[in-house]
Design an enzyme around this catalytic site. Structure first.
Site, PDB file in Angstrom:
ATOM      1  N   ASP A 120      -2.650  25.409  65.617  1.00 26.24           N
ATOM      2  CA  ASP A 120      -2.270  25.135  64.231  1.00 26.24           C
ATOM      3  C   ASP A 120      -3.474  25.264  63.309  1.00 26.24           C
ATOM      4  O   ASP A 120      -4.610  25.358  63.763  1.00 26.24           O
ATOM      5  CB  ASP A 120      -1.573  23.771  64.095  1.00 26.24           C
ATOM      6  N   ASP A 125       3.837   9.759  65.296  1.00 22.30           N
ATOM      7  CA  ASP A 125       5.289   9.932  65.119  1.00 22.30           C
ATOM      8  C   ASP A 125       5.881  10.836  66.202  1.00 22.30           C
ATOM      9  O   ASP A 125       7.025  11.266  66.095  1.00 22.30           O
ATOM     10  CB  ASP A 125       5.595  10.526  63.730  1.00 22.30           C
ATOM     11  N   HIS A 172       4.706  13.841  66.988  1.00 23.59           N
ATOM     12  CA  HIS A 172       4.566  15.278  66.748  1.00 23.59           C
ATOM     13  C   HIS A 172       3.630  15.917  67.777  1.00 23.59           C
ATOM     14  O   HIS A 172       2.745  15.259  68.324  1.00 23.59           O
ATOM     15  CB  HIS A 172       4.122  15.577  65.306  1.00 23.59           C
ATOM     16  N   GLU A 226       6.287  18.211  62.910  1.00 20.36           N
ATOM     17  CA  GLU A 226       6.522  16.836  62.485  1.00 20.36           C
ATOM     18  C   GLU A 226       7.903  16.362  62.913  1.00 20.36           C
ATOM     19  O   GLU A 226       8.830  17.157  63.067  1.00 20.36           O
ATOM     20  CB  GLU A 226       6.432  16.747  60.957  1.00 20.36           C
TER      21      GLU A 226
HETATM   22  P1  PGA Z   1      -5.516  12.647  67.338  1.00 25.37           P
HETATM   23  O1  PGA Z   1      -4.368  13.558  66.742  1.00 25.37           O
HETATM   24  O2  PGA Z   1      -5.898  13.251  68.650  1.00 25.37           O
HETATM   25  O3  PGA Z   1      -6.621  12.735  66.331  1.00 25.37           O
HETATM   26  O4  PGA Z   1      -4.959  11.274  67.500  1.00 25.37           O
HETATM   27  C1  PGA Z   1      -3.319  13.953  67.555  1.00 25.37           C
HETATM   28  C2  PGA Z   1      -2.262  14.641  66.727  1.00 25.37           C
HETATM   29  O5  PGA Z   1      -2.022  14.227  65.572  1.00 25.37           O
HETATM   30  O6  PGA Z   1      -1.629  15.576  67.237  1.00 25.37           O
END
Ligand code: PGA
Length: 258
Positions: free
Chosen positions: A79, A148, A150, A155
Protein backbone atom coordinates in the site's frame (compact mmCIF):
# COMPACT_ATOMS: atom_id res chain seq x y z
CA UNK A 1 6.21 -20.71 21.39
CA UNK A 2 2.90 -22.61 21.37
CA UNK A 3 0.95 -23.65 18.30
CA UNK A 4 -2.83 -23.90 18.05
CA UNK A 5 -5.36 -24.29 15.26
CA UNK A 6 -8.26 -21.84 15.40
CA UNK A 7 -10.90 -21.93 12.66
CA UNK A 8 -8.41 -24.02 10.69
CA UNK A 9 -5.71 -21.33 10.85
CA UNK A 10 -2.29 -22.12 12.35
CA UNK A 11 -1.77 -19.76 15.29
CA UNK A 12 1.59 -19.37 17.02
CA UNK A 13 1.75 -17.60 20.38
CA UNK A 14 5.07 -16.47 21.84
CA UNK A 15 7.27 -13.67 23.11
CA UNK A 16 7.58 -10.63 20.87
CA UNK A 17 11.21 -11.25 19.92
CA UNK A 18 10.81 -14.94 19.18
CA UNK A 19 7.89 -14.08 16.93
CA UNK A 20 10.11 -11.66 15.00
CA UNK A 21 12.67 -14.43 14.50
CA UNK A 22 9.99 -16.93 13.49
CA UNK A 23 8.59 -14.58 10.83
CA UNK A 24 12.15 -13.79 9.67
CA UNK A 25 12.80 -17.51 9.26
CA UNK A 26 9.54 -18.01 7.37
CA UNK A 27 10.55 -15.32 4.86
CA UNK A 28 14.11 -16.67 4.55
CA UNK A 29 12.74 -20.17 3.93
CA UNK A 30 10.62 -18.84 1.06
CA UNK A 31 13.75 -17.29 -0.50
CA UNK A 32 15.83 -20.41 0.13
CA UNK A 33 13.24 -22.51 -1.70
CA UNK A 34 12.77 -19.97 -4.49
CA UNK A 35 15.44 -17.25 -4.84
CA UNK A 36 13.28 -15.21 -7.24
CA UNK A 37 10.22 -15.38 -4.97
CA UNK A 38 7.66 -12.59 -5.12
CA UNK A 39 7.21 -11.16 -1.62
CA UNK A 40 4.72 -8.55 -0.46
CA UNK A 41 5.54 -6.45 2.59
CA UNK A 42 3.66 -4.22 5.06
CA UNK A 43 4.75 -1.06 6.85
CA UNK A 44 3.89 0.04 10.40
CA UNK A 45 5.35 -0.50 13.85
CA UNK A 46 4.67 -4.24 14.05
CA UNK A 47 7.01 -5.42 11.26
CA UNK A 48 9.98 -3.34 12.43
CA UNK A 49 11.41 -6.17 14.56
CA UNK A 50 11.13 -8.60 11.66
CA UNK A 51 12.91 -6.19 9.31
CA UNK A 52 15.67 -5.59 11.87
CA UNK A 53 16.06 -9.37 12.24
CA UNK A 54 16.22 -9.86 8.45
CA UNK A 55 18.81 -7.08 8.12
CA UNK A 56 21.03 -8.34 10.92
CA UNK A 57 20.81 -11.89 9.57
CA UNK A 58 21.84 -10.68 6.11
CA UNK A 59 24.71 -8.58 7.42
CA UNK A 60 26.05 -11.41 9.58
CA UNK A 61 26.16 -13.75 6.59
CA UNK A 62 29.27 -15.82 6.45
CA UNK A 63 30.52 -15.71 2.84
CA UNK A 64 31.26 -19.46 3.11
CA UNK A 65 27.67 -20.29 4.08
CA UNK A 66 24.92 -20.70 1.51
CA UNK A 67 22.60 -18.17 3.11
CA UNK A 68 20.02 -16.62 0.84
CA UNK A 69 20.87 -13.63 -1.26
CA UNK A 70 18.01 -11.29 -2.14
CA UNK A 71 19.52 -10.47 -5.52
CA UNK A 72 16.76 -12.22 -7.47
CA UNK A 73 13.93 -11.69 -4.99
CA UNK A 74 11.04 -9.49 -6.13
CA UNK A 75 9.67 -7.26 -3.34
CA UNK A 76 6.40 -5.34 -3.45
CA UNK A 77 4.85 -2.83 -1.07
CA UNK A 78 1.17 -3.57 -0.47
CA UNK A 79 0.00 0.00 0.00
CA UNK A 80 0.93 3.66 -0.31
CA UNK A 81 -0.53 7.03 0.53
CA UNK A 82 -1.99 8.62 -2.58
CA UNK A 83 0.11 11.59 -3.73
CA UNK A 84 2.95 11.15 -1.23
CA UNK A 85 5.98 10.98 -3.52
CA UNK A 86 8.56 8.21 -2.96
CA UNK A 87 11.09 10.74 -1.66
CA UNK A 88 8.72 11.84 1.14
CA UNK A 89 10.00 10.32 4.40
CA UNK A 90 6.39 9.51 5.36
CA UNK A 91 5.79 7.50 2.21
CA UNK A 92 5.67 3.74 2.52
CA UNK A 93 8.23 3.34 -0.22
CA UNK A 94 10.64 5.40 1.89
CA UNK A 95 9.77 3.25 4.92
CA UNK A 96 10.56 0.01 3.11
CA UNK A 97 13.77 1.32 1.60
CA UNK A 98 15.11 2.54 4.94
CA UNK A 99 13.89 -0.35 7.12
CA UNK A 100 14.74 -3.21 4.79
CA UNK A 101 15.68 -2.87 1.15
CA UNK A 102 18.74 -0.63 1.38
CA UNK A 103 20.41 -3.04 3.84
CA UNK A 104 20.07 -6.10 1.61
CA UNK A 105 21.35 -6.99 -1.84
CA UNK A 106 17.91 -6.51 -3.43
CA UNK A 107 18.14 -5.06 -6.93
CA UNK A 108 16.32 -1.77 -7.56
CA UNK A 109 14.67 -3.28 -10.66
CA UNK A 110 13.11 -5.97 -8.45
CA UNK A 111 11.36 -3.48 -6.16
CA UNK A 112 7.80 -2.38 -6.74
CA UNK A 113 5.78 0.37 -5.07
CA UNK A 114 2.18 1.37 -5.81
CA UNK A 115 2.54 4.52 -7.91
CA UNK A 116 1.23 7.40 -5.80
CA UNK A 117 2.14 9.84 -8.57
CA UNK A 118 0.28 8.03 -11.44
CA UNK A 119 -2.10 10.17 -13.53
CA UNK A 120 -5.08 8.68 -11.69
CA UNK A 121 -5.45 6.26 -8.76
CA UNK A 122 -7.23 3.83 -11.09
CA UNK A 123 -4.17 3.80 -13.38
CA UNK A 124 -1.96 3.03 -10.40
CA UNK A 125 -4.21 0.17 -9.28
CA UNK A 126 -4.43 -1.38 -12.76
CA UNK A 127 -0.66 -1.17 -13.13
CA UNK A 128 -0.07 -2.85 -9.80
CA UNK A 129 -2.47 -5.71 -10.54
CA UNK A 130 -0.89 -6.20 -13.97
CA UNK A 131 2.56 -6.25 -12.40
CA UNK A 132 1.56 -8.93 -9.87
CA UNK A 133 0.08 -11.02 -12.69
CA UNK A 134 3.20 -10.64 -14.81
CA UNK A 135 5.36 -11.76 -11.88
CA UNK A 136 3.24 -14.93 -11.62
CA UNK A 137 1.45 -13.98 -8.39
CA UNK A 138 2.63 -13.56 -4.82
CA UNK A 139 4.65 -16.34 -3.20
CA UNK A 140 4.44 -14.84 0.26
CA UNK A 141 2.48 -12.03 1.83
CA UNK A 142 3.46 -10.66 5.25
CA UNK A 143 0.70 -8.70 7.00
CA UNK A 144 0.08 -6.57 10.05
CA UNK A 145 -3.44 -5.85 11.27
CA UNK A 146 -5.18 -2.61 12.26
CA UNK A 147 -7.18 -2.11 15.42
CA UNK A 148 -10.35 -2.33 13.29
CA UNK A 149 -9.20 -5.58 11.68
CA UNK A 150 -7.92 -3.97 8.48
CA UNK A 151 -5.16 -5.62 6.46
CA UNK A 152 -3.07 -3.43 4.19
CA UNK A 153 -5.39 -0.40 3.83
CA UNK A 154 -8.56 -2.47 3.42
CA UNK A 155 -10.63 -0.67 5.99
CA UNK A 156 -13.50 -2.31 7.85
CA UNK A 157 -16.82 -2.17 6.00
CA UNK A 158 -15.52 -1.78 2.45
CA UNK A 159 -16.46 -4.35 -0.17
CA UNK A 160 -13.70 -6.82 -0.93
CA UNK A 161 -11.82 -6.28 -4.15
CA UNK A 162 -8.44 -6.33 -5.81
CA UNK A 163 -6.05 -3.32 -5.73
CA UNK A 164 -8.05 -0.13 -5.23
CA UNK A 165 -8.00 3.43 -3.91
CA UNK A 166 -9.67 4.14 -0.60
CA UNK A 167 -10.61 6.96 1.71
CA UNK A 168 -8.96 6.13 5.02
CA UNK A 169 -11.15 5.51 8.07
CA UNK A 170 -10.99 8.18 10.78
CA UNK A 171 -9.49 5.60 13.20
CA UNK A 172 -6.65 4.89 10.75
CA UNK A 173 -5.98 8.59 10.11
CA UNK A 174 -5.88 9.11 13.86
CA UNK A 175 -3.58 6.11 14.41
CA UNK A 176 -1.22 7.40 11.70
CA UNK A 177 -1.03 10.92 13.12
CA UNK A 178 1.88 9.88 15.31
CA UNK A 179 4.12 9.83 12.24
CA UNK A 180 3.25 13.37 11.06
CA UNK A 181 4.01 16.74 12.63
CA UNK A 182 0.41 17.96 12.35
CA UNK A 183 -2.95 16.20 11.82
CA UNK A 184 -3.54 18.19 8.59
CA UNK A 185 -0.55 16.51 6.99
CA UNK A 186 -1.93 12.98 7.32
CA UNK A 187 -3.06 11.80 3.89
CA UNK A 188 -6.69 10.77 3.69
CA UNK A 189 -6.51 8.53 0.60
CA UNK A 190 -4.37 5.52 -0.17
CA UNK A 191 -3.73 2.85 -2.77
CA UNK A 192 -3.94 -0.68 -1.44
CA UNK A 193 -3.73 -4.27 -2.57
CA UNK A 194 -7.27 -5.59 -2.08
CA UNK A 195 -8.35 -8.51 0.08
CA UNK A 196 -8.51 -10.70 -3.02
CA UNK A 197 -5.01 -9.62 -4.07
CA UNK A 198 -3.62 -10.56 -0.64
CA UNK A 199 -5.55 -13.84 -0.41
CA UNK A 200 -4.08 -14.84 -3.77
CA UNK A 201 -0.66 -15.31 -2.12
CA UNK A 202 0.62 -18.87 -1.88
CA UNK A 203 1.63 -18.31 1.76
CA UNK A 204 0.38 -15.68 4.23
CA UNK A 205 1.92 -14.62 7.54
CA UNK A 206 0.19 -12.16 9.87
CA UNK A 207 1.93 -10.75 12.93
CA UNK A 208 0.11 -8.91 15.74
CA UNK A 209 1.42 -7.64 19.03
CA UNK A 210 -0.16 -5.81 21.95
CA UNK A 211 -3.51 -5.55 23.65
CA UNK A 212 -4.75 -2.98 21.14
CA UNK A 213 -4.97 -5.75 18.54
CA UNK A 214 -6.64 -8.34 20.79
CA UNK A 215 -10.24 -7.60 19.76
CA UNK A 216 -9.34 -7.51 16.05
CA UNK A 217 -7.60 -10.89 16.45
CA UNK A 218 -10.60 -12.36 18.26
CA UNK A 219 -12.87 -11.18 15.44
CA UNK A 220 -10.42 -12.44 12.82
CA UNK A 221 -10.26 -15.96 14.21
CA UNK A 222 -13.55 -16.54 16.00
CA UNK A 223 -16.01 -13.81 14.92
CA UNK A 224 -18.28 -13.87 11.93
CA UNK A 225 -16.34 -13.69 8.66
CA UNK A 226 -17.12 -10.48 6.82
CA UNK A 227 -16.15 -6.99 5.72
CA UNK A 228 -16.62 -5.63 9.25
CA UNK A 229 -13.27 -7.36 9.96
CA UNK A 230 -11.30 -7.66 6.70
CA UNK A 231 -8.67 -9.92 8.30
CA UNK A 232 -11.39 -12.53 8.98
CA UNK A 233 -11.23 -13.44 5.26
CA UNK A 234 -7.86 -15.04 6.00
CA UNK A 235 -9.91 -18.02 7.17
CA UNK A 236 -10.65 -18.65 3.49
CA UNK A 237 -6.90 -19.13 3.09
CA UNK A 238 -6.53 -21.13 6.33
CA UNK A 239 -4.50 -23.86 4.64
CA UNK A 240 -1.70 -21.43 3.83
CA UNK A 241 -1.91 -18.85 6.62
CA UNK A 242 -0.13 -18.53 9.95
CA UNK A 243 -0.97 -15.87 12.54
CA UNK A 244 1.79 -15.01 15.04
CA UNK A 245 0.63 -13.39 18.30
CA UNK A 246 2.14 -12.22 21.53
CA UNK A 247 0.18 -13.03 24.70
CA UNK A 248 -1.48 -9.59 24.74
CA UNK A 249 -2.75 -9.84 21.15
CA UNK A 250 -3.99 -13.39 21.87
CA UNK A 251 -5.64 -12.44 25.15
CA UNK A 252 -9.23 -12.35 23.83
CA UNK A 253 -9.05 -15.79 22.22
CA UNK A 254 -10.89 -18.67 23.91
CA UNK A 255 -8.76 -20.12 26.71
CA UNK A 256 -6.18 -17.31 26.50
CA UNK A 257 -5.80 -14.24 28.75
CA UNK A 258 -6.48 -14.16 32.47
P1 PGA B 1 0.94 -1.11 13.19
O1 PGA B 1 -0.08 -0.97 11.99
O2 PGA B 1 1.83 -2.26 12.86
O3 PGA B 1 1.68 0.20 13.20
O4 PGA B 1 0.15 -1.35 14.43
C1 PGA B 1 -0.71 -2.10 11.50
C2 PGA B 1 -1.77 -1.70 10.50
O5 PGA B 1 -2.43 -0.67 10.70
O6 PGA B 1 -1.98 -2.45 9.54
Amino acid sequence: MRELQISGVRVVIGEAEELDFAVRDTILDVIRRKPDAVLMFPTGSTPEGVYAALVSHFRRRDPGRPEPSWAETRCLNMDEYWRLPPWDPQSYSWYMRTHLYEWLDVQPGNLYFPDAMAPTPEDACDTMERHIRELGGLDHCFLGIGVDGHIAFNEAGLPRSRTHVIDLAPSTIQANQRFFSSPDEVPTRALTAGIDTLLGAKQITLLAKGEGKAEAIRQTLTGEMGVHCPASFLREAADRSTIYLDAAAASQLPGEGS
